[in-house]
Motif scaffolding. Structure first.
Motif, short mmCIF file in Angstrom:
data_model
loop_
_atom_site.label_atom_id
_atom_site.label_comp_id
_atom_site.label_asym_id
_atom_site.label_seq_id
_atom_site.Cartn_x
_atom_site.Cartn_y
_atom_site.Cartn_z
N ILE A 8 20.51 -57.76 -56.62
CA ILE A 8 21.81 -58.21 -56.11
C ILE A 8 21.60 -59.36 -55.14
N LYS A 51 26.13 -61.96 -57.04
CA LYS A 51 25.46 -61.99 -58.33
C LYS A 51 24.68 -60.68 -58.49
N THR A 52 25.01 -59.93 -59.53
CA THR A 52 24.30 -58.69 -59.85
C THR A 52 23.70 -58.85 -61.23
N LYS A 68 28.35 -62.50 -62.39
CA LYS A 68 28.83 -63.16 -61.18
C LYS A 68 30.20 -62.61 -60.80
N CYS A 118 17.38 -61.69 -59.55
CA CYS A 118 18.51 -61.28 -60.38
C CYS A 118 18.07 -60.99 -61.82
#
Length: 871
Positions: free
Chosen positions: A650, A662-663, A667, A645
């Motif tokens: 991703i 989560k990117t 979140k 991350c």
């Protein structure tokens, strides 16, 4: 040496992702394991003499002659057989060059792997290569020509024809998948709802009425005449009494042909006498009840190909013939002509070998010649009455010199008859002038015309006419694929597959999916059983109603035949744990990882691999992935997740009780685990992992979090939604849990859940599976001993080559290692065992049935529950 097994791999496999068509032969060298080639006297000389063309095999030396050098230096017989199998296919006209030979962990046992073009030829080549090698070892004569001839015959019987094959080849070049639907020429292009079908050169767009018209030469001629298109004058008769009058009406010279004939069968041309007319009539009658008598038009035979009502190619055709030299007989000239490297058996080459038949002998007899006649120098001797390539004819491409008026006529004919693909036969002095000026006529209109004369003419420019077919079937913007998500792993595959399918179905798509309990289309079971192999995948991809495919993909199918699809959009690996080890050369988790990685290798470059960051072997797969990678984890602080991350990747994580996407640093909470029925209130960790995997796959495909959330909350763990996966049945005084956990990791998952369950007593029913390692069976028993107060062993089935008592003893051993005093009841009658467990269930107790111990477990438990409700 002996062949233990031959497997045909038809899709991406453990040997190669791109080379889908491979033969894997398991070969036992026996005493030859101790005899490399340099210890076998004369072997090197004999193989060079029998197969001199193998000089081109570079082998590991990297230069021509490299393989022969290896043989001289000493190599093992499996390696030699691999090269022989490749070479004899090449000699038979099927050049293919990929091969691998690897020793297994059993001494003397090798996997010999090589590519093939035609499946049955590949199998034959494997068996023949062993026979050839044995003959070379034994210094015995070997009839290599017999094998080459036989492989050519098999190819001719099994291979797609040149026309069908050219369309498939053009589709493949455009990344359009294909499936052969029968042993002949019925082919499906594309998958699911985006499929189209064709047979030879007839497509699903081809009008059956048009085919019927084209098949009736009399009807065709009438329609063309009414449309002012020039045709040869003639009549159709069936009674020999009408012959003489018809001949007088049309006038010599004549052509006789059967009304329902094709490929020139039964035709006789340039008939000039009444005696010849009677013979020609009787010959045509052998092919059709009605016979066409037409005026014989002098000129050249032309074929114009029209696709989608546009002329795409034209060829001048000449019947099979030889030219005299004043020295050789006609038979000798035929033999010499057949030596032309362009001629081959059937459809293997540009031209077909000329065979002597009745038509040949009749033509020669008209000239008062025989096969022993020596024709004069320069004399042309025609050997067939028609110009079909399949009988040895030749073709010259004339596409670029066809007069515009003739193009207009041919394109108009395609619409008059109504054919999307048609071959128009014309007799004329040339096509450079309008037919109306040079006296040319249309002889026939053919549905399903052959393409070979255009694809590879004897002279002139080849025409890729198959491209026009694909342009018609898949015009710009039309899709051929459907989305495919493939799910593999050790545990959790089926539940993850079902959950992904539920999400997709809930969002309006008609989904087809395969699982270990059956094949489903839009939640309707169409096939029952363990359907996680390539045949089941193909079943879904052939269904014209399916818009989205979710395919559970198990180890066994990959090893047995490869994947059932060429590429997928998302590949999911739930985890890799100890299971099925010691089977099919899979001895450890690294071996198993190599198998599971095949799914990720098949993901498109722009697709996604969804991998378990909590499993080191899944993380290993990511290192070689050629697609995008996304991870899921039960721990947001997992180092793999944090690093992934940090780079903007991703992931799906379980944090603070939430299923979260989560990117990078952002979140996005999808749902609280306690709101998701599948997690049993957040108590079952392995179900949470399944939810993470499915959620991430759905998100990556493009579904919105709110749409995923609604689907997660409506997926109820039950015998209907998740048969055999954490199915809880509530009796009046106790509960029954059915789960098909069958390995240590699965048992541990159930154990963790049971620790959160209050009960007066935990009772388990367990069994072993015969094809698992001893240590795996014992370990499951150890885990069972830790979670149950009382254990039933019911070893009624799944012996898989073992004795029943042997499996029972292993289970007892594992239990006793943990608790020597544990109460164990052995009852190998499943019906009696379940009845006894239910009869003795205490109030508040929890009965857990693990693995598929009892036949139709869910049905039987349901029947007991129904009886209780009725009483």
């Amino acid at each position: 040496m002996k062949i233990s097994n031959i497997q045909v791999l038809r899709g991406p496999n453990i040997w190669s992702i791109s080379r889908k068509k491979l033969i894997q032969m398991r070969l036992d060298l026996e005493e030859l394991e101790q005899r490399p080639t340099n210890t076998i006297e004369g072997f090197s000389e004999r193989i060079e003499k029998l197969l001199p063309s193998m000089f081109t095999h570079r082998c590991s030396k990297g230069v021509e002659g490299g393989f022969f050098t290896r043989v001289k230096e000493g190599t093992w017989m499996g390696h030699v057989i691999e090269h022989i199998a490749l070479e004899i296919q090449t000699i038979a006209g099927m050049e293919t060059g990929f091969g691998r030979t690897r020793q297994t962990k059993t001494e003397g046992i090798y996997n010999v792997v090589f590519s093939y073009l035609e499946e049955k030829v590949g199998v034959y080549a494997a068996e023949a290569a062993v026979r050839i090698a044995q003959a070379l070892i034994d210094n015995e004569e070997y009839d290599l020509e017999h094998d080459i001839r036989r492989m050519k015959e098999i190819r001719e019987l099994e291979a797609l024809g040149p026309s069908t094959g050219s369309i498939v080849q053009e589709a493949v070049s455009r990344n359009i998948p294909w499936i052969r639907l029968n042993k002949s020429s019925l082919v499906q292009l594309g998958y699911g709802k985006n499929q189209v079908r064709f047979r030879a050169t007839m497509t699903e767009k081809t009008s059956s009425i048009a085919v019927d018209i084209a098949s009736n030469k009399e009807e065709t001629k009438r329609l063309l005449t009414e449309a002012a298109i020039p045709v040869a004058s003639g009549v159709t008769i069936s009674n020999p009494d009408d012959l003489e009058a018809s001949v007088k009406k049309v006038g010599f010279p004549l052509v006789f042909k059967p009304l329902d004939g094709n490929h020139g069968k039964g035709a006789t041309i340039n008939v000039k006498t009444m005696e010849a007319a009677k013979a020609a009539f009787e010959y045509a009658k052998t092919y059709s009840r009605r016979v066409i008598i037409e005026k014989f038009i002098t000129g050249y035979d032309f074929r114009v190909l029209v696709i989608d009502h546009k002329v795409v190619a034209a060829a001048q055709r000449d019947p099979a013939h030889v030219k005299g030299n004043g020295i050789h007989t006609i038979q000798e000239l035929i033999d010499k002509e057949n030596e032309d490297p362009r001629r081959g058996y059937g459809h293997e080459n540009v031209l077909t070998e000329i065979a002597v038949d009745r038509d040949t002998l009749d033509l020669l007899a008209k000239k008062e010649y025989t096969l022993d006649t020596v024709p004069e120098k320069g004399e042309i001797i025609y050997l067939k009455s028609t110009a079909n390539l399949s009988t040895g004819g030749t073709s010259i491409d004339v596409t670029d010199i066809v007069h515009p008026q003739n193009i207009f006529i041919c394109e108009r004919i395609s619409r008059v008859i109504g054919l999307d693909i048609c071959g128009i036969d014309i007799m004329a002095q040339n096509l450079t002038q309008p037919l109306t000026e040079n006296g040319g006529v249309v002889l026939e209109v053919n549905a399903a015309p052959g393409f070979r004369m255009h694809l590879a003419p004897s002279e002139g420019l080849p025409r890729n006419v198959a491209a026009s077919v694909i342009d018609m079937l898949y015009p710009q913007g039309k899709l051929s694929q459907i989305p495919i998500i493939a799910v593999t792993g050790t545990n959790g595959k089926t539940t993850t597959t079902r959950l992904i399918a539920h999400i997709i179905r809930s969002n309006g798509k008609r989904v087809g999916y395969t699982t270990s309990d059956g094949v489903y289309v839009h939640n309707t079971m169409l096939m029952k059983g363990d359907t996680t192999g390539p045949v089941s995948a193909e079943f879904i991809l052939k269904d014209p109603t399916v818009e989205f495919a979710v395919l559970e993909t198990a180890r066994g199918g990959i090893l047995r035949a490869g994947l059932g699809f060429g590429a997928c959009d998302i590949g999911v690996v739930t985890n890799i744990q100890e299971d099925h080890l010691g089977i099919s050369d899979i001895h450890n988790l690294d071996d198993l990882t190599r198998v599971k990685a095949v799914v990720i290798g098949a993901v498109r470059r722009k697709g996604w691999a969804v991998l378990n960051a909590d499993n080191g072997y899944c993380v290993k797969i990511a290192r070689d992935a050629r697609c995008n990678v996304a991870y899921f984890s039960m721990d947001e602080n997992n180092p793999v997740i944090k690093e992934h991350c940090r780079k903007g990747g991703i992931a799906a994580i379980y944090e603070n009780g939430f299923i979260t996407i989560k990117t990078g640093d952002w979140k996005l909470r999808v749902d609280k685990a306690t709101h998701i029925p599948l997690t049993f209130g957040g108590a079952v960790n392995f179900m949470i992992q399944n939810v993470l995997a499915a959620t991430l796959a759905a998100y990556l495909w493009g579904y919105k979090p709110e749409d995923i959330r609604l689907s997660l909350e409506t997926f109820i763990p039950s015998a209907a939604h998740t048969p055999g996966r954490m199915n809880v049945f509530r009796f009046k005084d106790f509960k029954v849990l059915v789960d098909f956990a069958h390995n240590p990791d699965g048992f541990n998952g159930v154990k963790a859940y049971l620790q959160s369950v209050e009960s007066t007593e935990h009772v388990g029913i367990i069994s072993g599976t015969g094809d698992r390692r001893d240590e795996d069976i014992i370990e499951t028993a150890r885990i069972a001993a830790q979670m149950f107060n009382k254990i039933y062993i019911c070893q009624e089935k799944y012996l898989r080559g073992r004795e029943q008592q042997e499996l029972v003893d292993l289970l007892v051993k594992g239990i006793k290692e943990i608790d020597p005093d544990k109460e164990i009841i052995i009852n190998n009658n499943s019906s009696e065992c379940l009845q006894d467990a239910i009869n003795h269930a205490k109030k508040g107790s929890y009965l857990t049935i693990l693995s598929n111990t009892i036949d139709n477990t869910i049905q039987r438990v349901t029947e007991h529950l129904d009886k209780e409700l009725e009483s």
